[in-house]
Design an enzyme around this catalytic site. Structure first.
Site, PDB file in Angstrom:
ATOM      1  N   CYS A   2       8.563   4.275 105.509  1.00  0.00           N
ATOM      2  CA  CYS A   2       9.536   4.372 106.231  1.00  0.00           C
ATOM      3  C   CYS A   2      10.665   5.413 106.086  1.00  0.00           C
ATOM      4  O   CYS A   2      11.188   5.328 104.988  1.00  0.00           O
ATOM      5  CB  CYS A   2      10.237   3.134 106.364  1.00  0.00           C
ATOM      6  SG  CYS A   2      11.586   2.825 107.444  1.00  0.00           S
ATOM      7  N   GLU A 114       7.512   7.466 113.099  1.00  0.00           N
ATOM      8  CA  GLU A 114       6.623   7.922 112.161  1.00  0.00           C
ATOM      9  C   GLU A 114       5.941   9.080 113.000  1.00  0.00           C
ATOM     10  O   GLU A 114       5.822   8.948 114.239  1.00  0.00           O
ATOM     11  CB  GLU A 114       5.605   6.873 111.786  1.00  0.00           C
ATOM     12  CG  GLU A 114       4.578   7.299 110.710  1.00  0.00           C
ATOM     13  CD  GLU A 114       5.198   7.542 109.576  1.00  0.00           C
ATOM     14  OE1 GLU A 114       5.595   8.798 109.029  1.00  0.00           O
ATOM     15  OE2 GLU A 114       5.619   6.663 108.816  1.00  0.00           O
TER      16      GLU A 114
END
Length: 271
Positions: A2, A114
């Site tokens: 993350c 992402e």
């Protein structure tokens, strides 16, 4: 992993969702659609209130800096490298094991970003046979629109160069716990592109479903066996992912438009 996420929900809503007992309105952060490492973020944690005369853990919403600084660190310079903590090694890593035992938190988010590089393109990149490809960002979020509750750890660090009464004498920092990405089909997959979270990236933030919130936040739970059970991945199929503008790749860009769903990957990107 993350490395960037969105957090735009009102603090008042987070207080209700997580049944927070104590928070300081003056610490309220503005909505942030492009949260990057070292920024201040809201977290939910439980610990006794300072000077309250009671050792009862109280659920609080606090503002911490994203990027954990271990208590024994000589300086905070490595914080940006400590934004994630791998669930598989929390119990043994010096930077995380004490926090895992007693200083766990939840990092609320709308979802995380992402960037996807296709497997064939990635192989060529590693071999140095072509320039770094332009990557397509995806936004990953609960399919039902609920809060994305990321498992986190927090830590205290004392800046010994400052006097005790200095407002910056103590740093409180946090890290997001990550786990292996799901290989099962997404709850809602994009029309074209990745079909699972593992197709996007091999790691993902550890999402805590509401039935695990109380146990994760409880600082009196310190046994390795009972804590290890909390690191199990969530049920499959709870997430959706969709392509968003490459504008999110620039940390200076910040606005609700970053979450706008694209019909497909941008021209010139992968997938």
């Amino acid at each position: 992993m993350c490395g960037r996420y969105a957090a735009s929900r009102r603090p008042e809503d987070l207080v209700d969702v997580f049944e927070v007992e104590k928070w300081e309105p003056e610490e309220t952060l503005a909505p942030d659609w492009n949260v990057a490492p070292t920024k201040e973020v809201h977290v939910i944690l439980e610990r006794p209130l300072k000077d309250a005369g009671s050792r009862r853990p109280v659920r609080q919403m606090r503002t911490l800096k994203w990027g954990l600084v271990p208590s024994w660190a000589k300086s905070p310079e490595g914080a940006a490298r400590m934004i994630n903590a791998r669930s598989e090694t929390l119990h043994e890593k010096p930077s995380f094991k004490k926090a895992f035992s007693a200083r766990r938190c939840i990092v609320p988010a709308d979802g995380y970003y992402e960037w996807v590089t296709g497997a064939a393109e990635r192989d060529l990149e590693v071999e140095g046979k072509r320039k770094r490809p332009r990557k397509q960002p995806y936004f990953v979020t609960p399919a039902d629109g609920s809060v994305f509750a990321m498992a986190g750890l927090y830590e205290f660090w004392r800046d010994r160069t400052l006097p005790d009464d200095h407002p910056q004498a103590w740093w409180v920092t946090c890290s997001v716990v990550t786990t292996e990405a799901e290989t099962a089909p997404l709850g809602v997959a994009p029309a074209e592109g990745p079909r699972s979270l593992a197709d996007i990236h091999p790691r993902m933030p550890l999402m805590l479903t509401p039935d695990r919130w109380d146990a994760w936040l409880d600082p009196t739970r310190t046994g390795l066996d009972e804590l290890s059970g909390l690191l199990a991945p969530p049920p499959e199929g709870l997430m959706r992912a969709y392509p968003v503008s490459t504008a999110v790749s620039n940390v200076r860009n910040n606005g609700a438009e970053l979450l706008k769903e694209l019909e497909g990957p941008e021209e010139g990107t992968l997938f």
